[in-house]
Design a protein around this motif. Sequence first.
Motif, PDB file in Angstrom:
ATOM      1  N   TYR A 142       4.903  -1.930   5.923  1.00  0.00           N
ATOM      2  CA  TYR A 142       4.258  -2.900   5.058  1.00  0.00           C
ATOM      3  C   TYR A 142       3.906  -4.112   5.908  1.00  0.00           C
ATOM      4  CZ  TYR A 142       5.860  -0.149   1.116  1.00  0.00           C
ATOM      5  OH  TYR A 142       6.065   0.867   0.218  1.00  0.00           O
ATOM      6  N   ASN A 164       2.148  -8.066   6.314  1.00  0.00           N
ATOM      7  CA  ASN A 164       1.721  -9.348   5.759  1.00  0.00           C
ATOM      8  C   ASN A 164       1.192 -10.187   6.905  1.00  0.00           C
ATOM      9  OD1 ASN A 164       3.164  -8.368   3.542  1.00  0.00           O
ATOM     10  ND2 ASN A 164       3.791 -10.420   2.936  1.00  0.00           N
ATOM     11  N   GLU A 182       8.720  -6.263  -4.900  1.00  0.00           N
ATOM     12  CA  GLU A 182       7.444  -6.361  -4.192  1.00  0.00           C
ATOM     13  C   GLU A 182       6.936  -4.983  -3.779  1.00  0.00           C
ATOM     14  OE1 GLU A 182       5.514  -8.221  -0.127  1.00  0.00           O
ATOM     15  OE2 GLU A 182       7.494  -8.896  -0.760  1.00  0.00           O
ATOM     16  N   GLU A 212       5.470  -3.340  -6.890  1.00  0.00           N
ATOM     17  CA  GLU A 212       4.234  -4.027  -7.256  1.00  0.00           C
ATOM     18  C   GLU A 212       3.088  -3.639  -6.334  1.00  0.00           C
ATOM     19  OE1 GLU A 212       5.328  -8.144  -7.202  1.00  0.00           O
ATOM     20  OE2 GLU A 212       5.904  -8.130  -9.315  1.00  0.00           O
ATOM     21  N   ARG A 213       3.352  -3.541  -5.034  1.00  0.00           N
ATOM     22  CA  ARG A 213       2.316  -3.130  -4.088  1.00  0.00           C
ATOM     23  C   ARG A 213       1.863  -1.700  -4.340  1.00  0.00           C
ATOM     24  NH1 ARG A 213       3.017  -5.070   2.059  1.00  0.00           N
ATOM     25  NH2 ARG A 213       3.250  -7.292   1.730  1.00  0.00           N
ATOM     26  N   TRP A 256      -0.312  -1.781  -7.467  1.00  0.00           N
ATOM     27  CA  TRP A 256      -1.570  -2.468  -7.167  1.00  0.00           C
ATOM     28  C   TRP A 256      -2.527  -1.544  -6.403  1.00  0.00           C
ATOM     29  CZ3 TRP A 256      -4.747  -6.021  -8.493  1.00  0.00           C
ATOM     30  CH2 TRP A 256      -5.725  -6.485  -7.621  1.00  0.00           C
ATOM     31  N   GLY A 257      -1.994  -0.721  -5.529  1.00  0.00           N
ATOM     32  CA  GLY A 257      -2.837   0.203  -4.779  1.00  0.00           C
ATOM     33  C   GLY A 257      -3.458   1.285  -5.643  1.00  0.00           C
TER      34      GLY A 257
END
Length: 108
Positions: free
Chosen positions: A39, A41, A64, A67-68, A71-72
């Motif tokens: 991952y 950032n 997180e 959520e990622r 979201w993808g």
Amino acid sequence: MVLLSKMVINIFDNFNIDLIIVNAEKVKLTGNKLEQKMYYNHSGFPGGLRERNAKVMVEKYPVEMVERAVWGMLPKGKLGRKMYKKLHVYAGGEHKNQAQQPEVLVIK
């Protein structure tokens, strides 16, 4: 269009349904994803790239990570952003959305 129990639903309709995900810390990954999946950032500053593998994300940032993942899978654009705002992820079994009287959907 999504076919759901013999009922056709248009995904562009706004149903005002919030999705609450609990126990994000208990997520399981298969294969070597714990060590190999990364991952990333970036802070926006030179040299500001931060990378973590999935093992660190599960241990320290399970919310997180989920959520990622969600979201993808959502459509990119206005509709996806509206859908994402209705997502609530919690690491443990307790959540603060009891007033909305959520219905339990168990996924095995």
